[in-house]
Design a protein around this motif. Structure first.
Motif, PDB file in Angstrom:
ATOM      1  N   ARG A   1      12.218  39.971  24.178  1.00 41.15           N
ATOM      2  CA  ARG A   1      13.587  40.440  24.334  1.00 41.15           C
ATOM      3  C   ARG A   1      13.914  41.606  23.397  1.00 41.15           C
ATOM      4  N   ARG A   2      13.346  41.562  22.186  1.00 41.50           N
ATOM      5  CA  ARG A   2      13.779  42.492  21.142  1.00 41.50           C
ATOM      6  C   ARG A   2      12.628  42.731  20.169  1.00 41.50           C
ATOM      7  N   HIS A   3      12.605  43.946  19.609  1.00 44.02           N
ATOM      8  CA  HIS A   3      11.556  44.361  18.678  1.00 44.02           C
ATOM      9  C   HIS A   3      12.232  45.137  17.547  1.00 44.02           C
ATOM     10  N   ASP A   4      12.103  44.657  16.311  1.00 38.81           N
ATOM     11  CA  ASP A   4      12.712  45.288  15.138  1.00 38.81           C
ATOM     12  C   ASP A   4      11.630  45.888  14.243  1.00 38.81           C
ATOM     13  N   TYR A   5      11.923  47.066  13.676  1.00 31.49           N
ATOM     14  CA  TYR A   5      10.960  47.741  12.816  1.00 31.49           C
ATOM     15  C   TYR A   5      11.674  48.842  12.042  1.00 31.49           C
ATOM     16  N   HIS A   6      10.961  49.502  11.153  1.00 34.83           N
ATOM     17  CA  HIS A   6      11.423  50.715  10.491  1.00 34.83           C
ATOM     18  C   HIS A   6      10.526  51.863  10.964  1.00 34.83           C
ATOM     19  N   VAL A   7      11.120  53.003  11.219  1.00 28.90           N
ATOM     20  CA  VAL A   7      10.346  54.173  11.638  1.00 28.90           C
ATOM     21  C   VAL A   7       9.948  54.936  10.380  1.00 28.90           C
ATOM     22  N   ASP A   8       8.837  54.547   9.806  1.00 24.01           N
ATOM     23  CA  ASP A   8       8.438  55.085   8.508  1.00 24.01           C
ATOM     24  C   ASP A   8       8.232  56.597   8.544  1.00 24.01           C
ATOM     25  N   ILE A   9       7.777  57.137   9.682  1.00 23.55           N
ATOM     26  CA  ILE A   9       7.496  58.574   9.725  1.00 23.55           C
ATOM     27  C   ILE A   9       8.752  59.402   9.994  1.00 23.55           C
ATOM     28  N   ALA A  10       9.910  58.732  10.099  1.00 22.68           N
ATOM     29  CA  ALA A  10      11.174  59.447  10.295  1.00 22.68           C
ATOM     30  C   ALA A  10      12.194  58.987   9.270  1.00 22.68           C
ATOM     31  N   GLY A  11      11.778  58.953   8.011  1.00 22.80           N
ATOM     32  CA  GLY A  11      12.675  58.567   6.934  1.00 22.80           C
ATOM     33  C   GLY A  11      12.839  57.074   6.767  1.00 22.80           C
ATOM     34  N   GLY A  12      12.134  56.284   7.572  1.00 23.20           N
ATOM     35  CA  GLY A  12      12.166  54.832   7.427  1.00 23.20           C
ATOM     36  C   GLY A  12      13.422  54.174   7.967  1.00 23.20           C
ATOM     37  N   PHE A  13      14.122  54.818   8.912  1.00 25.63           N
ATOM     38  CA  PHE A  13      15.349  54.201   9.402  1.00 25.63           C
ATOM     39  C   PHE A  13      15.048  52.906  10.149  1.00 25.63           C
ATOM     40  N   ALA A  14      15.949  51.936  10.009  1.00 24.58           N
ATOM     41  CA  ALA A  14      15.788  50.638  10.660  1.00 24.58           C
ATOM     42  C   ALA A  14      16.150  50.756  12.129  1.00 24.58           C
ATOM     43  N   ALA A  15      15.312  50.188  12.998  1.00 20.39           N
ATOM     44  CA  ALA A  15      15.511  50.284  14.438  1.00 20.39           C
ATOM     45  C   ALA A  15      15.421  48.913  15.093  1.00 20.39           C
TER      46      ALA A  15
ATOM     47  N   ILE B   1       5.102  57.340  32.559  1.00 20.22           N
ATOM     48  CA  ILE B   1       6.110  57.195  31.513  1.00 20.22           C
ATOM     49  C   ILE B   1       7.124  58.322  31.609  1.00 20.22           C
ATOM     50  N   VAL B   2       8.389  57.958  31.465  1.00 16.35           N
ATOM     51  CA  VAL B   2       9.473  58.924  31.307  1.00 16.35           C
ATOM     52  C   VAL B   2      10.194  58.551  30.016  1.00 16.35           C
ATOM     53  N   SER B   3      10.310  59.483  29.098  1.00 14.82           N
ATOM     54  CA  SER B   3      10.897  59.166  27.794  1.00 14.82           C
ATOM     55  C   SER B   3      11.984  60.157  27.434  1.00 14.82           C
ATOM     56  N   GLY B   4      12.838  59.736  26.504  1.00 20.40           N
ATOM     57  CA  GLY B   4      13.930  60.577  26.036  1.00 20.40           C
ATOM     58  C   GLY B   4      14.600  59.921  24.850  1.00 20.40           C
ATOM     59  N   GLY B   5      15.801  60.361  24.538  1.00 21.08           N
ATOM     60  CA  GLY B   5      16.540  59.810  23.412  1.00 21.08           C
ATOM     61  C   GLY B   5      16.843  60.856  22.355  1.00 21.08           C
ATOM     62  N   ASP B   6      17.803  60.518  21.495  1.00 16.44           N
ATOM     63  CA  ASP B   6      18.287  61.468  20.506  1.00 16.44           C
ATOM     64  C   ASP B   6      17.288  61.777  19.394  1.00 16.44           C
ATOM     65  N   LEU B   7      16.331  60.884  19.140  1.00 25.89           N
ATOM     66  CA  LEU B   7      15.393  61.127  18.048  1.00 25.89           C
ATOM     67  C   LEU B   7      14.675  62.456  18.230  1.00 25.89           C
TER      68      LEU B   7
ATOM     69  N   HIS C   1       9.180  62.952   4.547  1.00 30.29           N
ATOM     70  CA  HIS C   1      10.058  63.232   5.683  1.00 30.29           C
ATOM     71  C   HIS C   1      11.330  62.390   5.624  1.00 30.29           C
ATOM     72  N   ALA C   2      12.444  62.996   5.997  1.00 29.89           N
ATOM     73  CA  ALA C   2      13.701  62.302   6.250  1.00 29.89           C
ATOM     74  C   ALA C   2      13.923  62.276   7.763  1.00 29.89           C
ATOM     75  N   LEU C   3      14.983  61.615   8.189  1.00 29.74           N
ATOM     76  CA  LEU C   3      15.258  61.541   9.622  1.00 29.74           C
ATOM     77  C   LEU C   3      15.399  62.931  10.233  1.00 29.74           C
ATOM     78  N   GLU C   4      16.003  63.867   9.499  1.00 32.54           N
ATOM     79  CA  GLU C   4      16.281  65.194  10.051  1.00 32.54           C
ATOM     80  C   GLU C   4      15.126  66.178   9.909  1.00 32.54           C
TER      81      GLU C   4
END
Length: 239
Positions: free
Chosen positions: A178-192, A28-34, A100-103
């Motif tokens: 093709r696609r997976h939708d969810y909320h990231v509850d442990i990061a303020g619940g933002f929709a992804a 696995i190689v991972s990254g991203g702004d989160l 927790h919030a996103l930040e």
């Protein structure tokens, strides 16, 4: 089991084949702004991910140091030496994200917990939808790229750690994910929204080798200008 779910499982290799395996390993190689937002930017070094298929358990190595790994279950997360010596651990890790919030910054155990449940979810999709404790219903299809992607909504029990209790999975005319939708509850619940690409075959099981997750607005559209999480998989083997 609904007709659509059966078609989906068959398209990804079939439930009978899935049940012959107990685990999967992948590079696995991972990254991203989160991760930068959380104060723990992710380096691009490849790591080995191991996931049990029929119980929620995952491990990644190395983690934090060349001789360290993680050990994840739904109610426990640990960072260990490769000989099993515990470096640090946390019981009931979900509770540590209350408020927790996103930040809100994450510590190493927070990051390890996220990695554990997320990769367990991804590497067992769509077969986790056939687990008896997971509720599944068909939802309205999603039109994209000239195709109609049929959707399945999963409701997960508390005993399964994942992004959120309710998650939506969309499948193309070939019934591949093709696609997976969810909320990231442990990061303020933002929709992804997570788009998947580069379907590969590993030991008769089909799964995406590339995943890109974005924030999602109220119209269900993804903000493609910012990659929140990027995951590339290779050398995938089921055993």
């Amino acid at each position: 089991m609904s007709a659509l779910l059966k078609e989906v499982l068959d398209a990804h290799g079939g439930l009978d084949r899935w049940r012959r395996f107990s685990s999967v390993r992948a590079t696995i190689v991972s990254g991203g702004d989160l991760f930068a937002i959380k104060g723990i930017p992710q380096d691009p070094a490849p790591r080995e991910m191991t996931v049990r298929l029929h119980e929620e358990h995952a491990s990644v190595t190395p983690f934090g140091a060349p001789d360290q790994k993680t050990e994840f279950t739904a109610d426990h997360i640990a960072i260990q030496k490769t000989d099993g010596t515990v470096v640090t651990e946390r019981a009931q890790p979900r509770k540590s994200f209350d408020g927790h919030a996103l930040e809100t910054p994450w510590d190493a155990l927070d990051r390890a917990y996220f990695n554990g449940y997320a990769l367990w979810t991804y590497l067992t999709t769509p077969f986790l939808l056939a687990m008896p404790e997971v509720g599944v219903e068909e939802i309205q299809p999603w039109p994209e790229g000239g195709e109609e992607w049929r959707g399945l909504r999963a409701t997960f029990p508390d005993v399964i750690a994942s992004h959120s209790t309710v998650q939506d999975f969309y499948f193309g005319p070939d019934r591949l994910l093709r696609r997976h939708d969810y909320h990231v509850d442990i990061a303020g619940g933002f929709a992804a929204t997570q788009y998947v690409h580069d379907i590969v075959e590993a030991d008769g099981i089909l799964l995406p080798a590339r995943r890109r997750a974005y924030k999602r607005d109220d119209t269900l559209r993804a903000n493609l200008d910012q990659v929140m999480v990027a995951i590339d998989l290779s050398d995938i083997h089921f055993t």
